[in-house]
Design a protein around this motif. Structure first.
Motif, PDB file in Angstrom:
ATOM      1  N   LYS A  62      -2.545  18.881   0.244  1.00  0.00           N
ATOM      2  CA  LYS A  62      -3.644  18.268  -0.511  1.00  0.00           C
ATOM      3  C   LYS A  62      -4.746  19.290  -0.768  1.00  0.00           C
ATOM      4  O   LYS A  62      -5.220  19.434  -1.894  1.00  0.00           O
ATOM      5  CB  LYS A  62      -4.231  17.073   0.238  1.00  0.00           C
ATOM      6  CG  LYS A  62      -5.409  16.419  -0.497  1.00  0.00           C
ATOM      7  CD  LYS A  62      -6.202  15.487   0.385  1.00  0.00           C
ATOM      8  CE  LYS A  62      -7.053  16.161   1.389  1.00  0.00           C
ATOM      9  NZ  LYS A  62      -8.344  16.670   0.967  1.00  0.00           N
ATOM     10  N   SER A 123       2.222  10.461  -1.582  1.00  0.00           N
ATOM     11  CA  SER A 123       1.075   9.818  -0.930  1.00  0.00           C
ATOM     12  C   SER A 123       1.311   8.330  -0.709  1.00  0.00           C
ATOM     13  O   SER A 123       0.944   7.777   0.333  1.00  0.00           O
ATOM     14  CB  SER A 123      -0.185  10.024  -1.765  1.00  0.00           C
ATOM     15  OG  SER A 123      -0.500  11.392  -1.846  1.00  0.00           O
ATOM     16  N   TRP A 155      -4.257   9.150  -3.025  1.00  0.00           N
ATOM     17  CA  TRP A 155      -3.911  10.179  -2.055  1.00  0.00           C
ATOM     18  C   TRP A 155      -4.609   9.834  -0.755  1.00  0.00           C
ATOM     19  O   TRP A 155      -5.440   8.934  -0.694  1.00  0.00           O
ATOM     20  CB  TRP A 155      -4.295  11.576  -2.555  1.00  0.00           C
ATOM     21  CG  TRP A 155      -5.780  11.796  -2.669  1.00  0.00           C
ATOM     22  CD1 TRP A 155      -6.608  12.355  -1.728  1.00  0.00           C
ATOM     23  CD2 TRP A 155      -6.620  11.460  -3.769  1.00  0.00           C
ATOM     24  NE1 TRP A 155      -7.897  12.379  -2.180  1.00  0.00           N
ATOM     25  CE2 TRP A 155      -7.934  11.832  -3.437  1.00  0.00           C
ATOM     26  CE3 TRP A 155      -6.400  10.862  -5.018  1.00  0.00           C
ATOM     27  CZ2 TRP A 155      -9.017  11.640  -4.294  1.00  0.00           C
ATOM     28  CZ3 TRP A 155      -7.475  10.667  -5.863  1.00  0.00           C
ATOM     29  CH2 TRP A 155      -8.766  11.057  -5.499  1.00  0.00           C
TER      30      TRP A 155
END
Length: 184
Positions: A62, A123, A155
């Motif tokens: 991420k 996610s 996410w």
């Protein structure tokens, strides 16, 4: 004197009989204790062994996508793939684990746009796994309504601050916290 002795004996009998449990009461208490022991809820120690590496690797991917760093995202994705493979999923999570693994493998190669698309799908699966097995830290589900032609994308983050991996620097703070997955 006889009257005092009878009262004393009655009082002793009453005290001792109130303190005794019947076999039925004891058996019921043992059953209740057994039921309490079989109820299993994720705890920090049990989840940290099974999900810590996965969460750490996911958050590294991420962060790389937030920084628009395709190469680091690919490298960190391989770590994520390994962590997912090592994750000891219960039988009812095997299909979800396979789906998450497939998306993580897609992140290893490809341009940053395809990495972001796979990351969004990853996610969703990660969130479902963490909701079942728990997490060793507080995780925030974040959502950007503008992703994918305004269809939206989500996410997970370790911070409430919005740093959007789906857009990176082009829309870094687009999004909001939608749900909090509390530490178990």
């Amino acid at each position: 004197m006889k009257k005092s002795l009878i009262i004393a004996l009655t009082l002793c009998f009453a005290i001792f009989s109130c303190g005794e449990k019947t076999e039925n009461q004891e058996g019921q208490e043992m059953q209740n204790e057994a039921k309490q022991e079989t109820v299993s809820t994720p705890t920090a120690s049990s989840t940290s062994v099974s999900t810590t590496d996965m969460i750490d690797a996911y958050l590294s991917v991420k962060d790389a996508l937030v920084a628009d760093d395709q190469a680091t995202a690919a490298a960190e994705s391989q770590t994520l793939v390994n962590a997912i493979r090592e994750f000891d999923a219960e039988a009812d999570l095997e299909d979800l684990k396979a789906q998450v693994l497939t998306e993580a493998e897609k992140l290893v190669s490809g341009d940053i746009a395809s990495q972001r698309e796979s990351f969004q799908a990853l996610s969703v699966g990660m969130k479902e796994i963490l909701k079942v097995v728990g997490t060793d830290r507080t995780i925030y589900q974040q959502y950007c309504p503008m992703y994918k032609n305004n269809t939206g994308g989500m996410w997970l983050s370790a911070s409430e601050d919005i740093k959007n991996p789906l857009f990176g620097s082009s829309m870094l703070t687009c999004g909001k916290v939608e749900e909090t997955l509390a530490m178990n």
